[in-house]
Write a protein that holds these residues in place. Structure first.
Motif, mmCIF file in Angstrom:
data_model
loop_
_atom_site.group_PDB
_atom_site.id
_atom_site.type_symbol
_atom_site.label_atom_id
_atom_site.label_comp_id
_atom_site.label_asym_id
_atom_site.label_seq_id
_atom_site.Cartn_x
_atom_site.Cartn_y
_atom_site.Cartn_z
ATOM 1 N N ASP A 1 25.231 32.845 94.467
ATOM 2 C CA ASP A 1 26.381 32.084 94.974
ATOM 3 C C ASP A 1 26.117 30.580 94.890
ATOM 4 O OD1 ASP A 1 28.887 31.734 96.207
ATOM 5 O OD2 ASP A 1 27.893 31.408 98.129
ATOM 6 N N GLY A 2 26.984 29.873 94.182
ATOM 7 C CA GLY A 2 26.894 28.419 94.112
ATOM 8 C C GLY A 2 25.878 27.889 93.138
ATOM 9 N N GLU A 3 25.152 28.796 92.437
ATOM 10 C CA GLU A 3 24.124 28.336 91.490
ATOM 11 C C GLU A 3 24.626 28.523 90.054
ATOM 12 O OE1 GLU A 3 21.122 26.656 91.515
ATOM 13 O OE2 GLU A 3 21.773 26.737 89.441
ATOM 14 N N PRO A 4 24.809 27.450 89.303
ATOM 15 C CA PRO A 4 25.345 27.580 87.952
ATOM 16 C C PRO A 4 24.309 27.903 86.867
ATOM 17 C CG PRO A 4 25.164 25.272 88.536
ATOM 18 C CD PRO A 4 24.726 26.063 89.746
ATOM 19 N N ASP A 5 23.010 27.823 87.167
ATOM 20 C CA ASP A 5 22.008 28.004 86.109
ATOM 21 C C ASP A 5 21.762 29.499 85.856
ATOM 22 O OD1 ASP A 5 19.664 26.213 84.647
ATOM 23 O OD2 ASP A 5 19.125 28.314 84.990
ATOM 24 N N ALA A 6 22.144 29.949 84.662
ATOM 25 C CA ALA A 6 22.074 31.375 84.337
ATOM 26 C C ALA A 6 20.640 31.890 84.342
ATOM 27 C CB ALA A 6 22.716 31.628 82.972
ATOM 28 N N ILE A 7 19.696 31.098 83.856
ATOM 29 C CA ILE A 7 18.295 31.559 83.791
ATOM 30 C C ILE A 7 17.726 31.733 85.196
ATOM 31 C CG2 ILE A 7 15.972 30.994 82.976
ATOM 32 C CD1 ILE A 7 17.809 31.555 80.668
ATOM 33 N N ALA A 8 17.998 30.769 86.055
ATOM 34 C CA ALA A 8 17.528 30.886 87.447
ATOM 35 C C ALA A 8 18.136 32.119 88.104
ATOM 36 C CB ALA A 8 17.899 29.626 88.230
ATOM 37 N N ASN A 9 19.411 32.353 87.849
ATOM 38 C CA ASN A 9 20.065 33.515 88.456
ATOM 39 C C ASN A 9 19.492 34.817 87.911
ATOM 40 O OD1 ASN A 9 21.698 32.008 90.125
ATOM 41 N ND2 ASN A 9 23.334 31.819 88.606
ATOM 42 N N MET A 10 19.252 34.886 86.595
ATOM 43 C CA MET A 10 18.644 36.097 86.021
ATOM 44 C C MET A 10 17.253 36.328 86.617
ATOM 45 S SD MET A 10 19.646 35.934 81.993
ATOM 46 C CE MET A 10 21.338 36.075 81.433
#
Ligand code: SME
Length: 161
Positions: free
Chosen positions: A28-37
């Protein structure tokens, strides 16, 4: 909300509902795809029982490239259409494989893997990545695991592209 506690021993429906809502909260609220993965791979690794690999391959320049994962080191590039992951990417269809040795073209990154579940991640109408889970147990992934993890992916796919 970065503290996550999930009971892996509860009925599977409730387990995957909690896993999906925790995943949604993590991205939620985090746009960085690598960090989210990276966080989603860690979440799955911590709570889904009996797996020996969990992570992502991203579609980059028309091939799959290794993304954030947990488990042993893995092959870096997979052609679209090759192996279980490449088949999921090519067809945009979930691949739930009870016996990887019976899957034509299966790519063995870890000789211990016996069954596999690969879920395509679709954003804005195209496959942008796949989520891959491996297990050392034959036939580890059941229809309810597929449904639960598809639910998780649907909850976060916009945060992975
Ligand atoms: N077994 C996969 C390759 C990736 S690893 O399992 C991490 C496949 O056949 O595509």
């Amino acid at each position: 909300m970065l503290d996550v506690t999930i009971d892996s021993n509860q009925p599977v429906d409730g387990f995957y509902a909690e896993l999906a809502s925790s995943a949604a909260a993590l991205v939620d609220g985090e746009p960085d795809a690598i960090a989210n993965m990276a966080n989603i791979a860690a979440l799955i690794w911590q709570y889904v029982p009996d797996i020996n690999w969990a992570g992502f391959y991203r579609v980059v320049d028309d091939e799959l490239v290794l993304g954030p994962f947990q488990g042993k080191t893995a092959c870096i590039r997979i052609a679209i259409g090759a192996g279980v992951c490449g088949t999921a990417a090519a067809t945009a269809a979930v691949q739930r494989v009870a016996d990887v040795h019976a899957f034509p073209g299966h790519i063995a990154c870890d000789a211990e893997s016996r069954s596999e579940l690969v879920i395509p991640i679709i954003s804005q109408g195209r496959v942008i990545a796949v989520l891959d889970l491996d297990s050392p147990l034959p036939d580890r992934f059941r229809a309810e695991d597929e449904a639960g993890l598809c639910r998780l992916v649907a909850a976060i796919s916009d945060s992975l592209g």
